[in-house]
Every structure is written in structure tokens, then in C-alpha cells.
Write a protein that holds these residues in place. Structure first.
Motif, PDB file in Angstrom:
ATOM      1  N   MET B  95       0.844  -1.205   0.000  1.00 33.80           N
ATOM      2  CA  MET B  95       0.000   0.000   0.000  1.00 33.80           C
ATOM      3  C   MET B  95       0.874   1.248   0.000  1.00 33.80           C
ATOM      4  O   MET B  95       0.640   2.188  -0.765  1.00 33.80           O
ATOM      5  CB  MET B  95      -0.892  -0.015   1.248  1.00 33.80           C
ATOM      6  CG  MET B  95      -1.953   1.067   1.267  1.00 33.80           C
ATOM      7  SD  MET B  95      -3.224   0.798   0.015  1.00 33.80           S
ATOM      8  CE  MET B  95      -3.205   2.374  -0.788  1.00 33.80           C
ATOM      9  N   ARG B  96       1.900   1.242   0.807  1.00 36.77           N
ATOM     10  CA  ARG B  96       2.815   2.375   0.904  1.00 36.77           C
ATOM     11  C   ARG B  96       3.501   2.614  -0.462  1.00 36.77           C
ATOM     12  O   ARG B  96       3.632   3.747  -0.908  1.00 36.77           O
ATOM     13  CB  ARG B  96       3.839   2.084   1.995  1.00 36.77           C
ATOM     14  CG  ARG B  96       4.974   3.067   2.097  1.00 36.77           C
ATOM     15  CD  ARG B  96       4.613   4.203   3.029  1.00 36.77           C
ATOM     16  NE  ARG B  96       5.646   5.239   2.977  1.00 36.77           N
ATOM     17  CZ  ARG B  96       5.426   6.522   3.190  1.00 36.77           C
ATOM     18  NH1 ARG B  96       4.209   6.939   3.468  1.00 36.77           N
ATOM     19  NH2 ARG B  96       6.403   7.386   3.127  1.00 36.77           N
ATOM     20  N   ALA B  97       3.906   1.540  -1.108  1.00 31.91           N
ATOM     21  CA  ALA B  97       4.592   1.660  -2.402  1.00 31.91           C
ATOM     22  C   ALA B  97       3.655   2.249  -3.458  1.00 31.91           C
ATOM     23  O   ALA B  97       4.062   3.083  -4.270  1.00 31.91           O
ATOM     24  CB  ALA B  97       5.115   0.294  -2.851  1.00 31.91           C
ATOM     25  N   VAL B  98       2.392   1.832  -3.433  1.00 36.38           N
ATOM     26  CA  VAL B  98       1.420   2.355  -4.402  1.00 36.38           C
ATOM     27  C   VAL B  98       1.152   3.837  -4.111  1.00 36.38           C
ATOM     28  O   VAL B  98       1.068   4.658  -5.026  1.00 36.38           O
ATOM     29  CB  VAL B  98       0.115   1.531  -4.364  1.00 36.38           C
ATOM     30  CG1 VAL B  98      -0.955   2.168  -5.236  1.00 36.38           C
ATOM     31  CG2 VAL B  98       0.382   0.097  -4.826  1.00 36.38           C
ATOM     32  N   GLN B  99       1.043   4.185  -2.815  1.00 38.37           N
ATOM     33  CA  GLN B  99       0.852   5.596  -2.452  1.00 38.37           C
ATOM     34  C   GLN B  99       2.023   6.447  -2.937  1.00 38.37           C
ATOM     35  O   GLN B  99       1.851   7.543  -3.449  1.00 38.37           O
ATOM     36  CB  GLN B  99       0.728   5.741  -0.926  1.00 38.37           C
ATOM     37  CG  GLN B  99      -0.595   5.243  -0.383  1.00 38.37           C
ATOM     38  CD  GLN B  99      -0.611   5.126   1.134  1.00 38.37           C
ATOM     39  OE1 GLN B  99      -1.428   4.432   1.677  1.00 38.37           O
ATOM     40  NE2 GLN B  99       0.294   5.782   1.820  1.00 38.37           N
ATOM     41  N   LEU B 100       3.237   5.926  -2.765  1.00 39.73           N
ATOM     42  CA  LEU B 100       4.423   6.670  -3.200  1.00 39.73           C
ATOM     43  C   LEU B 100       4.432   6.815  -4.722  1.00 39.73           C
ATOM     44  O   LEU B 100       4.799   7.858  -5.250  1.00 39.73           O
ATOM     45  CB  LEU B 100       5.698   5.952  -2.741  1.00 39.73           C
ATOM     46  CG  LEU B 100       6.082   6.196  -1.279  1.00 39.73           C
ATOM     47  CD1 LEU B 100       7.219   5.251  -0.869  1.00 39.73           C
ATOM     48  CD2 LEU B 100       6.500   7.647  -1.059  1.00 39.73           C
ATOM     49  N   ALA B 101       4.004   5.761  -5.429  1.00 41.22           N
ATOM     50  CA  ALA B 101       3.976   5.816  -6.894  1.00 41.22           C
ATOM     51  C   ALA B 101       3.021   6.911  -7.348  1.00 41.22           C
ATOM     52  O   ALA B 101       3.342   7.704  -8.235  1.00 41.22           O
ATOM     53  CB  ALA B 101       3.556   4.463  -7.470  1.00 41.22           C
ATOM     54  N   VAL B 102       1.844   6.966  -6.726  1.00 37.18           N
ATOM     55  CA  VAL B 102       0.863   7.979  -7.122  1.00 37.18           C
ATOM     56  C   VAL B 102       1.358   9.380  -6.750  1.00 37.18           C
ATOM     57  O   VAL B 102       1.117  10.342  -7.471  1.00 37.18           O
ATOM     58  CB  VAL B 102      -0.519   7.671  -6.488  1.00 37.18           C
ATOM     59  CG1 VAL B 102      -1.489   8.825  -6.665  1.00 37.18           C
ATOM     60  CG2 VAL B 102      -1.094   6.394  -7.101  1.00 37.18           C
ATOM     61  N   ALA B 103       2.099   9.474  -5.624  1.00 36.42           N
ATOM     62  CA  ALA B 103       2.641  10.779  -5.231  1.00 36.42           C
ATOM     63  C   ALA B 103       3.771  11.214  -6.166  1.00 36.42           C
ATOM     64  O   ALA B 103       3.964  12.396  -6.422  1.00 36.42           O
ATOM     65  CB  ALA B 103       3.143  10.730  -3.794  1.00 36.42           C
ATOM     66  N   ALA B 104       4.518  10.243  -6.700  1.00 39.22           N
ATOM     67  CA  ALA B 104       5.692  10.568  -7.520  1.00 39.22           C
ATOM     68  C   ALA B 104       5.322  10.847  -8.969  1.00 39.22           C
ATOM     69  O   ALA B 104       6.082  11.493  -9.679  1.00 39.22           O
ATOM     70  CB  ALA B 104       6.700   9.422  -7.464  1.00 39.22           C
TER      71      ALA B 104
END
Lengths: 321, 318
Positions: B95-104
Motif C-alpha cells: 500500500m505504501r509503495a502504491v501511495q508513493l507511486a501515485v505521489a511521484a
């Protein structure tokens, strides 16, 4: 077109299952999470509490606000969020695929595993085909990068300083300067580094393919006050040029950030765009030749002609070899 | 009159709860007093609500009622399994990785944040160290759906109507392209998505074509515009001398293997494709006084002609 009622319903259908999972949440936390004001959330919660169908009038969603806390009674309806929409699914997929190409991405890490699981939800809404995880054939994102990108990206965390030789298209010169990278980003097919620049004493954005060389100095810059984001490109201080473009020169309106485009009856376009310098505009006019007419600034045609004459002098004799 | 949000919520709940499809008359009866009594106004209000629910992604099934007193009318219902987001069972790290992807990855729309909230995460507000801008185009989700379900698409492309079997989407050089089979040209074609005229994309029924096996949009066209030939000449290479300060930048752009010679003063001579003469001239003129075309003679004189034309225009203007 999303009207206000639709936007509110869309928010409710995500908010209610989230509340049901938690039971009680302070009103201000709900507002913060859903990027809304406390009044808006209160209004929507009070309204949904009144919804109901016979024989359960007023009892469809057992939710109330007590002393600044949203509380859920017995969850019945709307226990799961609405499925992803096609735009949401596409954005997740595109963001995930793009992020897999950023420096430091791990092909067997948690993002790859997460995207694999999200594949099922994307299949349900028809965004990917029936072979989740094996779909590169239909969607590819290229963010090809020079090696220096990884060097700068790795340097952001430690504030490592570099000496760079940089070509500036605005002045058409190269300069040597010391910079501390703060953020690295890709946009419009190019990579950029946002860095604190000792030469200008300010934070500046450098296009990485114009950095001829980069050497770590062994020094470190101070930690920035806050995490640094990519900048907005052009500010209003930059002078503008107005060009009339024939169809063959239309790419200009797509390639550069333009303020306005006006389609004329003969198919040509009048565009207003920020110009980084007169030299830059001269080179652009040179490239466009007969396909563009410069309406302003008035001196630009003469500037392009003078540049053309300079280049033309190289061609007077035999090739330089 | 009842608040529209309340009526929409009630309608949604009713269609989710009903064990069998309901007709509009039955719906209006259950939502007593919420729809206008007059038949035409009632139908219009219901159609608006139905469109509103569909626009936020609610799947509403329609069917024709068979038997009973309402036989022949259209019935409406929502399949709860299709409505609800499946439990994806993302681990906290995933979940954290997907959140970071969307933020990046900046896509220019809030759809990524909405998706993160549906998945139970929270959007990351703070900037991350490395980011990318992926241009947003309203057509992209529909194009992606068309590719996945094999729908032929019709769109207006700079004023011309095109019919295309879409095979894939490609982001290259900061632009989105759709690659597919063009019905009118009877050949594979590539279209820039941002050149599709606004609001002019329609999808046929699914299963309209078969995509070639192992198709990869990255192979669909050359990445170097100087290679995209629309002129009759065969593979033409040009020899160009590049002076400092542009030498190393050009070498990085065209690749080391195109360097023919490095001179003592830091200049390079590169061999670059020039099959597309216009693209080549535009590229070489953009390098201004730092570049000189050495060969072939035809291209060298084409540069001179282009320069003379600009000089002549300057004289006219003064």
C-alpha cells in the motif's frame, strides 16, 4: 460533467465504508482525509442519516455525530467502497508503471507485487486484459534516462554537492557551477534536477541532458527547510512572443508550454508563448523558416536573420571537416 | 422537493438491495414522493439520476421484465458484486509503495488520489525526491478500455474522421501515442493522443478485432523523429560537425556509436540519419552556429537555402 451532488455522493461512497471499518472517527480527521471542510462533512453525514427506504425509513445508514465524533452503529449497506472507475484504474496503472521506471525502482519489490494485486480490480473494470501482470504489450511508458539522473537522485537524501558544466540555451553558453540537488523529475521527455546553485545563490532547475559533466565535490549542502518539489516552469515575468504558425509548424504549439492558441480560418495558428531569451527565439524562427511568421516582438525577424548570417559564413568555403 | 443527494443515495440503495430488476414505476413507488408525479418529468429526472450514478462508476444493469404485470418494461438493478471493490489484500508495504507511486507520478488528475482512498490508503501530500510528469488526456481511460476489450475506435484527428483498431498505448518523449490498425489506410498507424479532437472518441462493441501476437507498442515506430521518413529518399545519413559547447550534449543525444571523429579542439563529427529532411534541418538549425553540415552536398546546400531565406526575410522586414 460532475455536478455537486455527484461529487458528494462519490465521496460518501468511499467515506462510509471507511467509517464503518473504524466505528468512531473525530470529525476533523474525516475532513482532513477527504480534503473537505468540517461543515461539508457534517452536512453530508446528517443527510445520509436521513436516507431510507420502506420499511427501514431513516435507518438505512446508522450514522450520527456526537460531540465532534462521527459514529457508526450497525453497518449494513455501503460496507465496501464503490469499485474503481476507468479513470481511477488507468491513473493507478499508469502511475505504477511509470514509477517502476524511476531510479531505484525494484522489479520484485512491493510496488510490483501491489500492482499485481491491483490487476484484479483493473480487470473488473476492463482497464487490463485477462492476463493480469502480463500486459506490457498494450501499455508502455518510456522514461528513458541518462545515467546522471540516478547519480543526482541518490544525492538528494544526503545533500551531496556537485560541480557541473552546464549549457544554457537562453545565453547559448556553458558555465561551471556548484550545485546541491534537491529534487529530480521527468517532464515532456526530459529529465531535470532542481538544485541550490552557488552561482545565482538561488534554487534553479537544470535540464540534465544539458549538463556536460558532473563531479562530486565531497561537500554537503545544508538540509532544506522542507522537501522540495518540481517548480512551475514559467512565471509571468518572462517576455512573450506571438507567432503565426502554418500547419507544418503546429508542433510548436504542442512542444512548448504556450499561453494561448488561436486557430485561424486558413488553418494556421496564432500562438503566444513564453520566450526564454531573444537568442532562443532566433533559433526557433530559424528552425521554422517559412512555416512561421513572428508577429511580436518586432525585432525578432532581424535577430533570426543576423543569426542566419553568422551560420551562413561557415558555409562560404569548403566543408570544415 | 427532496435533496438530490438524498434521492441519489436512496436510488442507489434500492437498486443494490432489490432481489429482482425494478421498473421505473416500482422505483418511484418505493421512493415515495421523491420523483415528480408527472410521467414525463419523472422519466427525465430518473434518466438524470441514472446518468449521474453511471458517471461516478456505478454499474447499473438494465433488462426487459419477462412475465407479470410489468412485462415488457425495462427493469433496473445493481449487481452488488460488480458494485463493490474487491478486497485486494495489499500488505502495508505494498500500500505504501502504491501511495508513493501515485505521489511521484503527476498525472494532472485527482483520480489517483481517489483510487488510493478507495483502496483504504491516504494520498501522500509531501513531495518525494524523484518524480515524473505523465501528461493527462481525457481520452486515455477510454482508449485503455478499448484496447483491453478490443473495441474499434472512431475519432476526429485534426478534423479527419479515423477508424482504428487500437493495439496499444505508448508514452514516449513526453507524449502519449495510440498505435493500431487504421481501417481507411488499411495499415498500421500511430496517432498522437493530444491531437485527437476534443470529445470526439467513440468505442464499438467489444471483441471487434484480434491484436497481433506479441505486439509491443515500443517497436511501433522509431524513437528518433529524424528516422520517421515521409520523404521518398532511402536511408540518408548526414555528416555534421558539432563544436563545443554543444558537442557533448549532442553525443549524449545521438549516442557514442554515431561519433565519426573527435577533433583536437573538442568538436565532434557525427553521422546522423536524415531520411526526414525537414526534421533533420530543424534539428541542425536548432544547434545554430555550433553545427555545420559537411556532407552530403545536397543537404549542405539545403541548409544554405534555408539560411538565405531567413536572411532575405530579415532584409524585407527592415
Amino acid at each position: 460533467m460532475t455536478t455537486k451532488a455527484e461529487a458528494r455522493l462519490r465521496r460518501l461512497l468511499v467515506m462510509l465504508p471507511w467509517l464503518m471499518e473504524r466505528g468512531e472517527v473525530p470529525l476533523e480527521d474525516v475532513a482532513a482525509r477527504f480534503d473537505a471542510s468540517i461543515t461539508e462533512i457534517e452536512h453530508d453525514i446528517e443527510l445520509v442519516a436521513m436516507c431510507g427506504l420502506p420499511p427501514f425509513v431513516d435507518e438505512m445508514v446508522d450514522v450520527f455525530i456526537d460531540d465532534g465524533v462521527v459514529a457508526i452503529g450497525v453497518p449494513r449497506l455501503f460496507t465496501r467502497p464503490l469499485r474503481l472507475t476507468a479513470p481511477e484504474g488507468f491513473t493507478l496503472l499508469a502511475a505504477g508503471r511509470a514509477a517502476m521506471q524511476l531510479p531505484g525502482a525494484d522489479p520484485s519489490g512491493p510496488l510490483a507485487a501491489g500492482l499485481e494485486k491491483i490487476g484484479d480490480a483493473l480487470y473488473d473494470i476492463g482497464i487490463i486484459e485477462d492476463t493480469p501482470g502480463d500486459d506490457t504489450a498494450g501499455l508502455a511508458l518510456e522514461l528513458d534516462r541518462p545515467e546522471t539522473v540516478d547519480v543526482f537522485a541518490a544525492a538528494v537524501a544526503g545533500g551531496d554537492e556537485f560541480e557541473i558544466v552546464y549549457y544554457s540555451p537562453a545565453s547559448d553558453t556553458t558555465t561551471t557551477r556548484r550545485v546541491v540537488p534537491r529534487h529530480v523529475f521527468a517532464d515532456g521527455g526530459h529529465w531535470y534536477v532542481v538544485a541550490d546553485d552557488d552561482r545565482s545563490g538561488a534554487r534553479r532547475t537544470f535540464r540534465i541532458d544539458r549538463i556536460d559533466s558532473a563531479r562530486p565535490t565531497g561537500h554537503r549542502g545544508p538540509a532544506p527547510d522542507a522537501p522540495v518539489d518540481r517548480p512551475a516552469f514559467f512565471d509571468d515575468d518572462v517576455p512573450r512572443a506571438t507567432l503565426r504558425l502554418r500547419p507544418a509548424a503546429r508542433w510548436v504549439s504542442e512542444h512548448y508550454a504556450v499561453d494561448s492558441v488561436e486557430v485561424r480560418r486558413d488553418g494556421s495558428l496564432d500562438v503566444v508563448l513564453p520566450m526564454s531569451s531573444e537568442r532562443w527565439l532566433s533559433r526557433l524562427l530559424l528552425r521554422l523558416g517559412d512555416d512561421a511568421e513572428c508577429l511580436s516582438p518586432p525585432g525578432a525577424v532581424a535577430g533570426a536573420a543576423a543569426l542566419a548570417a553568422t551560420i551562413r559564413a561557415r558555409y562560404d568555403g569548403a566543408p570544415a571537416g | 422537493m427532496v435533496d438530490r443527494l438524498e434521492r441519489l443515495t436512496n436510488l442507489l440503495a434500492l437498486l443494490l438491495e432489490t432481489p429482482r430488476p425494478l421498473t421505473l414505476v416500482e422505483i418511484a413507488g418505493d421512493l415515495d414522493g421523491q420523483y415528480p408525479a408527472d410521467e414525463r418529468n419523472r422519466r427525465a429526472a430518473f434518466e438524470r439520476d441514472k446518468a449521474a450514478l453511471r458517471s461516478i462508476g456505478v454499474p447499473i444493469d438494465t433488462s426487459t421484465v419477462v412475465g407479470g404485470p410489468t412485462a415488457g418494461s425495462t427493469g433496473y438493478r445493481i449487481d452488488r458484486a460488480a458494485y463493490e471493490l474487491a478486497d485486494l489484500d495489499l500488505s502495508p508495504e505494498e500500500m505504501r509503495a502504491v501511495q508513493l507511486a501515485v505521489a511521484a507520478v503527476h498525472t494532472g488528475s485527482s483520480a489517483g488520489d481517489e483510487a488510493i482512498r478507495k483502496l483504504g490508503g491516504s494520498p501522500i501530500g509531501a513531495p518525494v525526491a524523484v518524480s515524473a510528469v505523465v501528461p493527462d488526456r481525457a481520452e486515455l481511460p477510454d482508449l485503455r478500455v478499448a484496447i483491453a476489450q478490443r473495441s474499434t475506435i472512431e475519432f476526429s484527428y485534426r478534423g479527419d474522421m479515423r477508424r482504428v483498431d487500437p493495439w496499444g498505448l505508448l508514452l514516449r518523449g513526453g507524449f502519449w501515442y495510440v498505435v493500431g490498425f487504421d481501417h481507411d489506410r488499411q495499415a498500421k498507424r500511430t496517432f498522437r493522443v493530444d491531437r485527437i479532437d476534443d470529445g470526439a472518441l467513440t468505442l464499438s462493441d467489444p471483441g471487434a478485432f484480434v491484436r497481433p501476437e506479441s505486439f509491443d507498442p515500443r517497436d511501433a515506430f522509431p524513437s528518433d523523429p529524424k528516422l520517421i521518413g515521409h520523404v521518398a529518399e532511402d536511408d540518408v545519413d548526414a555528416l555534421v560537425r558539432i563544436d563545443p559547447p554543444r558537442a557533448s550534449g549532442v553525443v549524449a543525444e545521438v549516442g557514442d556509436d554515431r561519433v565519426v571523429e573527435r577533433t583536437a579542439v573538442g568538436a565532434v563529427i557525427v553521422r546522423v540519419p536524415a531520411a526526414n529532411r525537414d526534421a533533420f534541418l530543424s534539428w541542425v538549425l536548432g544547434l545554430a552556429q555550433h553545427a555545420e553540415v559537411l556532407a552530403p552536398a545536397g543537404l549542405r546546400s539545403a541548409v544554405v537555402d534555408a539560411l538565405d531565406a531567413v536572411i532575405a526575410r530579415g532584409e524585407e522586414a527592415s
